[in-house]
Write a protein that holds these residues in place. Structure first.
Motif: not given
Length: 578
Positions: A60-80
């Motif tokens: 049940a915790a995985l949807p929230g974890y997936a959201l947090r991980t995705t936001l980190r990656m998209l933020t890093a993608m913008i910086a990249s």
């Protein structure tokens, strides 16, 4: 053919009423904004190193974890992306800047993610004491280091291999440097850049465990996310949790592909460089939804017109206006001063490094690191060669068939994103039960994520290959091996070189998670420089971390200078001659 910046807007249709496409697009936008807001709100929380939030293995915790991980990656993608547009452009436009920036990019690519984390996690945590923002920035920076370098190489390659006829057209239209970049060079680079952005997102997933479950000496940080979930599942030998993590990753990657990357691939199709129209176009439900939502298009039309006008502004003189030329002696003198300055900076940095490390290291440590590096170098060379033989033909086959590429893209993204850590249970079981040699059978884990750089870049090259060239080859009855030798391989060669360079760097980087693996209390060490760096990182031995990173950087740079860069220069010459 004139290339120019095109925006995803159009005229409002005759039907002024709200249609179902407008409603669906607004719902999707609001849902995305809500998810971003929820994730951003979590950044305002507090953080205490000794009382970190516990990571739950509940599905049940995985949807929230997936959201947090995705936001980190998209933020890093913008910086990249920002890094790519500035860094790669500077390297491509200035010969003297290129002398510094490209070797530096080789160094940055060769430093493994643990090498960055060893020295940056304490810095980011100290910037925001007691706040979760510090560790979050450390994780985002770690993901950035797994995304930015191949995007920069791709954009640099595109700028340096601009076809001669496009260059002449820009001069004929008397484009300024600003206009040339936004109306010609950037659009020409879009197809390759989009595919490398997809590869970068997958690279972030590959290293997500190291980015979110940070372990450097006494510093232990576990941020809520899929990476920390996987790390805890491996530590507890929980196969069920590993299965749930795979399912969560699969669903997240497919959603990102359909919502973000599939529309980008369709959008990038309009920047293909060719004179004959493509026979088949990629499709995207989301792209069609937004382009046909008339009210949404009307709302963003002013922004689109503003961007279009900005790309057409003449901020500086035309690039073909005569400029005062330096004499040959003056030019040689400037070059000598520039080389001397570079040598002085490098020498000073080397002296500081040697002085700092000399008291803690001995020649035996250097010999150990170099011998481990030689073993990893051999693995990289063999694995990249095997991957090239396999994926270049497959990449060409897929890239020339847009319908097939549309189906292969999400599968390839998932395989590229699959973290090596999730295979540890299988690898450890097979090696232990069959008494296999870890030094041989751990090696395939190094190329697990890196091989896809070759596939993605070759697909991008085949996709961007002009249709009129293919039709000309067919008209002249060029088939079989001659077609590969004279038509297709030269056409995708610049893209392949970019993919091979980044695959080589990715294999070096992946050695930190491939040469030493664990499943619960069982640990296998395959030897090599990656295992050397990983082991010293876990022990917090900073002098030997620096030594391992330095040896890896020197080997990667030497390999790039002696082998890959000459191939890069060959690709550039062939493209300009064509």
């Amino acid at each position: 053919m004139e290339h120019h910046v095109e925006v995803l807007i159009g005229r409002v249709g005759h039907d002024r009423g709200m249609n179902w496409r407008d409603a669906a697009a607004m719902v999707l936008l609001l849902a995305l904004l809500t998810l971003v807001g929820v994730g951003a709100h979590a950044l305002s929380g507090s953080f205490v190193m000794t009382h970190q939030p516990a990571i739950s293995l509940s599905p049940a915790a995985l949807p929230g974890y997936a959201l947090r991980t995705t936001l980190r990656m998209l933020t890093a993608m913008i910086a990249s992306l920002v890094f790519t547009l500035t860094y790669a452009t500077a390297a491509a436009k200035s010969r003297r800047a290129e002398m510094v920036l490209i070797p530096l990019l080789d160094v940055l690519q060769s430093v493994p993610i643990l090498g960055y984390l060893s020295f940056t996690v304490a810095f980011f945590v100290s910037l925001f004491p007691g706040r979760i923002l510090g560790p979050e920035l450390a994780a985002i920076f770690a993901v950035f280091t797994s995304q930015a370098w191949n995007m920069a190489f791709s954009f640099y390659q595109s700028l340096r291999t601009l076809p001669t006829d496009l260059d002449e057209a820009a001069r004929g239209f008397r484009f300024s440097g600003w206009q040339r970049f936004w109306r010609l060079e950037a659009p020409f680079a879009v197809p390759g850049l989009v595919w490398n952005m997809m590869m970068s997102m997958s690279g972030g997933w590959f290293f997500v465990v190291a980015a979110e479950a940070i372990s450097v000496g006494n510093v232990q940080v576990s941020l809520p996310g899929v990476g920390s979930y996987v790390a805890l599942a491996i530590q507890n030998r929980n196969l069920g949790a590993v299965g749930w993590a795979i399912m969560a990753m699969t669903a997240t990657i497919l959603l990102i592909d359909q919502i973000l990357f599939r529309p980008m691939v369709v959008w990038a199709e309009r920047f293909r460089y060719e004179q004959a129209a493509a026979q088949v176009f990629p499709r995207s439900v989301v792209y069609s939804l937004f382009t046909r939502a008339s009210h949404l298009r009307a709302a963003v039309a002013p922004l689109g017109r503003g961007l279009n006008r900005a790309g057409r502004m003449r901020l500086n003189p035309p690039v073909n206006l005569p400029r005062p030329a330096l004499g040959s002696r003056t030019r040689r003198l400037v070059d000598m001063v520039w080389f001397a300055l570079i040598a002085a900076v490098v020498g000073w940095a080397a002296a500081v490094l040697v002085r700092h490390e000399a008291s803690a290291l001995h020649w035996r440590d250097v010999q150990t690191a170099v011998s481990n590096g030689g073993l990893t170098l051999l693995r990289v060379l063999v694995l990249v060669a095997l991957a090239s033989l396999i994926w270049v033909p497959i990449g060409v086959f897929v890239g020339l068939r847009p319908t097939l590429a549309e189906k292969v893209q999400p599968v390839a993204q998932f395989l590229a994103a699959f973290p090596a850590n999730l295979l540890f249970p299988v690898v450890v079981f097979l090696i232990v039960n069959f008494h296999a040699d870890p030094r041989i059978w751990l090696s395939p884990l190094m190329i697990l994520g890196a091989q896809w750089y070759i596939l993605f870049n070759v697909i991008a090259g085949a996709t961007a290959f002009p249709t009129d060239f293919r039709e000309a080859a067919s008209s002249f009855h060029i088939h079989g091996w001659r077609w590969w030798r004279d038509v297709m391989l030269p056409g995708v060669f610049p893209f392949y070189v970019t993919g091979a360079i980044t695959a080589s760097g990715g294999a070096w980087n992946a050695s930190i998670v491939a040469e030493i693996v664990s499943w619960g209390s069982t640990k296998l060490n395959g030897s090599g420089l990656g295992a050397y760096i990983a082991d010293n990182t876990y022990r917090g031995d900073f002098p030997r971390i620096v030594l391992g990173v330095a040896v890896m950087s020197v080997m990667v740079i030497a390999m790039n200078r002696a082998f890959w860069r000459p191939l890069y220069a060959l690709a550039e010459r062939r493209t300009r001659l064509d």
